[in-house]
Write a protein that holds these residues in place. Structure first.
Motif, PDB file in Angstrom:
ATOM      1  N   LEU A  30       0.819  -1.210   0.000  1.00  0.00           N
ATOM      2  CA  LEU A  30       0.000   0.000   0.000  1.00  0.00           C
ATOM      3  C   LEU A  30       0.852   1.260   0.000  1.00  0.00           C
ATOM      4  N   HIS A  31       0.429   2.241  -0.783  1.00  0.00           N
ATOM      5  CA  HIS A  31       1.010   3.577  -0.696  1.00  0.00           C
ATOM      6  C   HIS A  31       0.528   4.204   0.615  1.00  0.00           C
ATOM      7  N   PRO A  32       1.336   5.037   1.264  1.00  0.00           N
ATOM      8  CA  PRO A  32       0.908   5.650   2.534  1.00  0.00           C
ATOM      9  C   PRO A  32      -0.454   6.336   2.455  1.00  0.00           C
ATOM     10  N   SER A  33      -0.748   6.984   1.324  1.00  0.00           N
ATOM     11  CA  SER A  33      -2.049   7.650   1.193  1.00  0.00           C
ATOM     12  C   SER A  33      -3.181   6.627   1.133  1.00  0.00           C
ATOM     13  N   GLU A  34      -2.937   5.486   0.482  1.00  0.00           N
ATOM     14  CA  GLU A  34      -3.947   4.429   0.420  1.00  0.00           C
ATOM     15  C   GLU A  34      -4.185   3.825   1.804  1.00  0.00           C
ATOM     16  N   ALA A  35      -3.096   3.602   2.529  1.00  0.00           N
ATOM     17  CA  ALA A  35      -3.221   3.049   3.880  1.00  0.00           C
ATOM     18  C   ALA A  35      -3.967   4.017   4.794  1.00  0.00           C
ATOM     19  N   HIS A  36      -3.711   5.321   4.610  1.00  0.00           N
ATOM     20  CA  HIS A  36      -4.378   6.321   5.444  1.00  0.00           C
ATOM     21  C   HIS A  36      -5.882   6.334   5.182  1.00  0.00           C
ATOM     22  N   ILE A  37      -6.268   6.256   3.916  1.00  0.00           N
ATOM     23  CA  ILE A  37      -7.698   6.251   3.594  1.00  0.00           C
ATOM     24  C   ILE A  37      -8.348   4.955   4.071  1.00  0.00           C
ATOM     25  N   LEU A  38      -7.642   3.842   3.921  1.00  0.00           N
ATOM     26  CA  LEU A  38      -8.215   2.541   4.255  1.00  0.00           C
ATOM     27  C   LEU A  38      -8.428   2.379   5.760  1.00  0.00           C
ATOM     28  N   PHE A  39      -7.458   2.809   6.554  1.00  0.00           N
ATOM     29  CA  PHE A  39      -7.538   2.599   8.003  1.00  0.00           C
ATOM     30  C   PHE A  39      -7.836   3.880   8.785  1.00  0.00           C
ATOM     31  N   GLU A  88     -14.565   2.915   1.382  1.00  0.00           N
ATOM     32  CA  GLU A  88     -15.189   1.855   0.588  1.00  0.00           C
ATOM     33  C   GLU A  88     -14.698   1.884  -0.853  1.00  0.00           C
ATOM     34  N   ARG A  89     -14.597   3.082  -1.424  1.00  0.00           N
ATOM     35  CA  ARG A  89     -14.147   3.194  -2.809  1.00  0.00           C
ATOM     36  C   ARG A  89     -12.699   2.730  -2.956  1.00  0.00           C
ATOM     37  N   THR A  90     -11.849   3.151  -2.026  1.00  0.00           N
ATOM     38  CA  THR A  90     -10.438   2.753  -2.088  1.00  0.00           C
ATOM     39  C   THR A  90     -10.288   1.249  -1.937  1.00  0.00           C
ATOM     40  N   CYS A 132      -9.513 -14.690  12.429  1.00  0.00           N
ATOM     41  CA  CYS A 132     -10.572 -13.879  11.818  1.00  0.00           C
ATOM     42  C   CYS A 132     -11.929 -14.570  11.833  1.00  0.00           C
ATOM     43  N   ARG A 133     -11.967 -15.843  12.203  1.00  0.00           N
ATOM     44  CA  ARG A 133     -13.233 -16.588  12.299  1.00  0.00           C
ATOM     45  C   ARG A 133     -14.026 -16.555  10.994  1.00  0.00           C
ATOM     46  N   GLY A 134     -13.323 -16.510   9.860  1.00  0.00           N
ATOM     47  CA  GLY A 134     -14.004 -16.491   8.577  1.00  0.00           C
ATOM     48  C   GLY A 134     -14.601 -15.149   8.205  1.00  0.00           C
ATOM     49  N   LEU A 135     -14.290 -14.095   8.952  1.00  0.00           N
ATOM     50  CA  LEU A 135     -14.849 -12.768   8.692  1.00  0.00           C
ATOM     51  C   LEU A 135     -13.932 -11.978   7.762  1.00  0.00           C
ATOM     52  N   PRO A 136     -14.496 -11.239   6.800  1.00  0.00           N
ATOM     53  CA  PRO A 136     -13.675 -10.474   5.850  1.00  0.00           C
ATOM     54  C   PRO A 136     -13.155  -9.179   6.461  1.00  0.00           C
ATOM     55  N   LEU A 137     -12.149  -8.597   5.820  1.00  0.00           N
ATOM     56  CA  LEU A 137     -11.591  -7.329   6.279  1.00  0.00           C
ATOM     57  C   LEU A 137     -12.659  -6.242   6.325  1.00  0.00           C
ATOM     58  N   SER A 138     -13.574  -6.250   5.364  1.00  0.00           N
ATOM     59  CA  SER A 138     -14.613  -5.212   5.322  1.00  0.00           C
ATOM     60  C   SER A 138     -15.450  -5.188   6.597  1.00  0.00           C
ATOM     61  N   SER A 139     -15.670  -6.358   7.216  1.00  0.00           N
ATOM     62  CA  SER A 139     -16.460  -6.398   8.450  1.00  0.00           C
ATOM     63  C   SER A 139     -15.709  -5.773   9.616  1.00  0.00           C
ATOM     64  N   PHE A 140     -14.378  -5.747   9.542  1.00  0.00           N
ATOM     65  CA  PHE A 140     -13.578  -5.094  10.581  1.00  0.00           C
ATOM     66  C   PHE A 140     -13.514  -3.585  10.343  1.00  0.00           C
ATOM     67  N   LEU A 141     -13.452  -3.186   9.075  1.00  0.00           N
ATOM     68  CA  LEU A 141     -13.353  -1.760   8.767  1.00  0.00           C
ATOM     69  C   LEU A 141     -14.603  -0.990   9.179  1.00  0.00           C
ATOM     70  N   SER A 181     -20.693  11.812   0.383  1.00  0.00           N
ATOM     71  CA  SER A 181     -21.302  11.146  -0.767  1.00  0.00           C
ATOM     72  C   SER A 181     -22.195  12.097  -1.557  1.00  0.00           C
ATOM     73  N   ARG A 182     -22.900  12.998  -0.859  1.00  0.00           N
ATOM     74  CA  ARG A 182     -23.811  13.914  -1.543  1.00  0.00           C
ATOM     75  C   ARG A 182     -23.063  14.898  -2.429  1.00  0.00           C
ATOM     76  N   THR A 183     -21.947  15.403  -1.947  1.00  0.00           N
ATOM     77  CA  THR A 183     -21.182  16.371  -2.736  1.00  0.00           C
ATOM     78  C   THR A 183     -20.742  15.757  -4.057  1.00  0.00           C
ATOM     79  N   GLU A 184     -20.203  14.555  -4.001  1.00  0.00           N
ATOM     80  CA  GLU A 184     -19.764  13.885  -5.225  1.00  0.00           C
ATOM     81  C   GLU A 184     -20.944  13.587  -6.145  1.00  0.00           C
TER      82      GLU A 184
END
Length: 616
Positions: A215-224, A280-282, A306-315, A368-371
């Motif tokens: 991950l690029h630092p900017s991607e990691a920042h948006i993701l987490f 979500e978009r990133t 992770c008990r079979g749970l995806p990363l999205s459920s943690f985010l 989301s509304r602005t975009e």
């Protein structure tokens, strides 16, 4: 023991005239509660003359609590460390238990009503209204998870703790106080489970060395985002809750701690949740465009931790937690004594949490509304005088294609498809824009009107051709004239949804929550639903909603009780609550949660210091 019992009975006395059948789903979810009195326990009416020792005994719950020994710190920390459920599992189990308990209550009382004639006199019906035949909805099977039947899932109740079992306190406390203890205990243990899941998100995913290189630092920042700040607040919050639990095996209160953290520290949730749209978009882009990221995440998700749970459920955990925390405080508020200090503290905590949740929702919507508004503006070409679409105070309510009836009024009876032509509507919170779709994914605007100057009227069925047709009146359009459109929707539900959005003050089939009536058709959510359109409502398991309107093709327009949010949702995501006593109790509890400050509480609030207790 007699002295202690008398003290607790004096402190925890409740009104036994209220019906036990009106206790909500979580009361039964706590399991069978012990009786409120033992053979050696003086009754609630004990006096100093009858029991001399009572004259010097404590007369308040806080004072009585000082006579119970605290839970050893090591014992409590051991319990927290042994919580085996991730928050996602804990939350699912809790809500599914709540749903199933409501089902059982509904079935028991409904079965009793079917088996014997009611002794109550039936209410008089309004003249001209025909009673609809009762047809109980089909009960659909709930999604089952193994935790519900797994005795080793470590989903503990307060009354199951060894210290509670051995103390004898269950023979002293009233059932209502035990339910309150369970509600406070759930808030504490669920926070521990939540912190456990946050810690896994950080240690297993965010701090993974291979992931850092991908991950690029900017991607990691948006993701987490600021998840480290969120986890730090959760850790401090949990530590204070633990200390409160360690003070006494009977929990004095937790809402004072919740209030303080909601007011001073939970702003970190607003920052995190407001980033959700970009997060979500990133995440989707990374899965699609970076094979190394996709493969590593799939590998990390397979880890047993992770008990079979995806990363999205943690985010999404912080957003789920802050909304759930408000519901847990509501659950406590339903059980505290009315006009008591604990009720005031719970109301204050609930109000602060409502502000945080509202700010979180507004943060997500603003991004989301602005975009969305920028995207819509780019697609519009104006045949009339241009109308500026982008505005900070404007957002999209509904968009879609309808059929406009063309030709003179005398041609309404013609049975021909040429009678209608396609138009496209963009409905904003303050503006209606009427367009025709043109090549290149563009829209040519030919009329508009302020939303406040719209009137919608259903057209009586005049055959198949004019089915699902309604009349839309623009009292003042772009030419400063009145205009009328006869529009045809693709289905009955689509017609009603457009009419509800175009004319929000239009009367619905059933009453609103704000009418303060003590009965209204209700449903509970048994399958989660994510809104697909702006006029739809996202549902979480165990949500209770009043039915305001419904269609024959399977859609309901409802109002959620805990936050009064309105929207449409598929009826097969819910099941109806048939028992009028349960419906009435649900409304009464919500009235209490959302009641305005009364004069007495306003006076006491200034004098009350949050969290002040007589502790030693």
């Amino acid at each position: 023991m007699e002295l202690l019992a008398a003290a607790f009975n004096a402190a925890c006395a409740v009104d036994h005239d209220s019906s036990t059948s009106e206790s909500d789903a979580r009361d039964s979810a706590a399991g069978h509660l012990p009786g409120s009195e033992s053979s050696s326990t003086p009754g609630n009416g004990a006096t100093p003359e009858e029991f001399p020792a009572l004259a010097d005994s404590p007369t308040t719950l806080t004072e009585a609590l000082q006579m119970i020994h605290p839970i050893p710190a090591d014992s409590w920390r051991n319990l927290i460390e042994q919580i085996g459920l991730l928050y996602q599992e804990y939350r699912d189990k809790s809500t599914l238990q709540e749903i199933e308990t409501r089902r059982q209550q509904d079935a028991e009382i409904q079965g009793a009503a079917d088996g014997c004639p009611s002794s109550e006199e039936a209410p008089e019906e309004d003249e001209g209204e025909e009673e609809e035949p009762a047809s109980p909805p089909e009960r659909k099977a709930l999604p089952q998870i193994c935790l519900l039947s797994n005795p080793h899932s470590r989903f503990n109740l307060w009354q199951d703790l060894p210290e509670i079992q051995s103390s004898g306190v269950l023979d002293i406390l009233q059932p209502e106080e035990i339910r309150l203890q369970e509600a406070m205990f759930e808030l504490i243990t669920s926070e521990a489970s939540y912190y456990k899941s946050l810690n896994l998100l950080v240690s297993h995913f965010m701090e993974n060395e291979r992931l850092k290189k991908i991950l690029h630092p900017s991607e990691a920042h948006i993701l987490f985002s600021n998840v480290l700040d969120v986890m730090a607040v959760s850790e401090r919050f949990l530590l204070e809750l633990e200390r409160r639990m360690e003070e006494n095996i009977v929990i004095s209160d937790v809402c004072d701690i919740v209030y303080r953290y909601a007011a001073d520290h939970f702003s970190v949730y607003i920052t995190y949740v407001s980033n959700q749209t970009y997060q979500e978009r990133t995440y989707k882009q990374l899965l699609q465009e970076k094979a190394a990221f996709r493969e590593l995440i799939a590998q990390l998700e397979l880890d047993p931790k992770c008990r079979g749970l995806p990363l999205s459920s943690f985010l999404i955990l912080p957003f789920q937690r802050i909304t759930r925390l408000k519901l847990l405080v509501q659950n406590i508020l339903k059980r505290v004594e009315e006009r008591s200090e604990r009720e005031g503290t719970a109301l204050d905590a609930h109000k602060e949490l409502e502000l945080v949740v509202k700010a979180c929702n507004e943060g997500v919507r603003k991004m989301s509304r602005t975009e969305q508004m920028i995207s819509i503006q780019k697609k519009m070409e104006f045949k009339i005088k241009s109308v500026p679409i982008i505005s900070h105070s404007r957002w999209l309510l509904k968009q879609g294609e309808l059929q406009q009836m063309s030709g003179p009024k005398t041609s309404r009876t013609l049975r021909t498809k040429k009678l209608f032509r396609e138009i496209y509507l963009f409905l904003f919170n303050d503006l209606l824009v009427i367009c025709r779709q043109i090549p290149g994914d563009k829209y040519q605007v030919f009329d508009s009107a302020p939303r406040g100057l719209l009137r919608a009227e259903e057209l009586e069925d005049q055959g198949q051709t004019l089915a699902n047709v309604f009349i839309l009146r623009l009292l003042e359009n772009s030419d400063d004239r009145e205009a009328t459109y006869m529009l045809k929707a693709s289905s009955q539900s689509e017609m009603k949804r457009w009419m509800t959005s175009l004319a929000p003050n239009r009367r619905t089939k059933f009453v609103s929550f704000t009418s303060r009536l003590l009965d209204c058709p209700q449903v509970q959510c048994v399958h989660p639903y994510v809104a697909q359109q702006p006029d739809e409502l996202t549902l979480e398991l165990a949500d209770i909603l009043n039915i305001l309107d419904k269609t024959e093709d399977g859609w309901i327009f409802g109002e959620r009780l805990h936050d009064q949010e309105r929207g449409w949702f598929p009826s097969n995501m819910t099941e109806e609550i048939l028992n009028p006593k349960i419906r009435s109790q649900n409304l009464k509890e919500c009235f209490r949660v959302h009641k305005m400050d009364d004069p007495q509480r306003s006076q006491n609030k200034d004098r009350r210091k949050l969290g002040s207790r007589n502790r030693q």
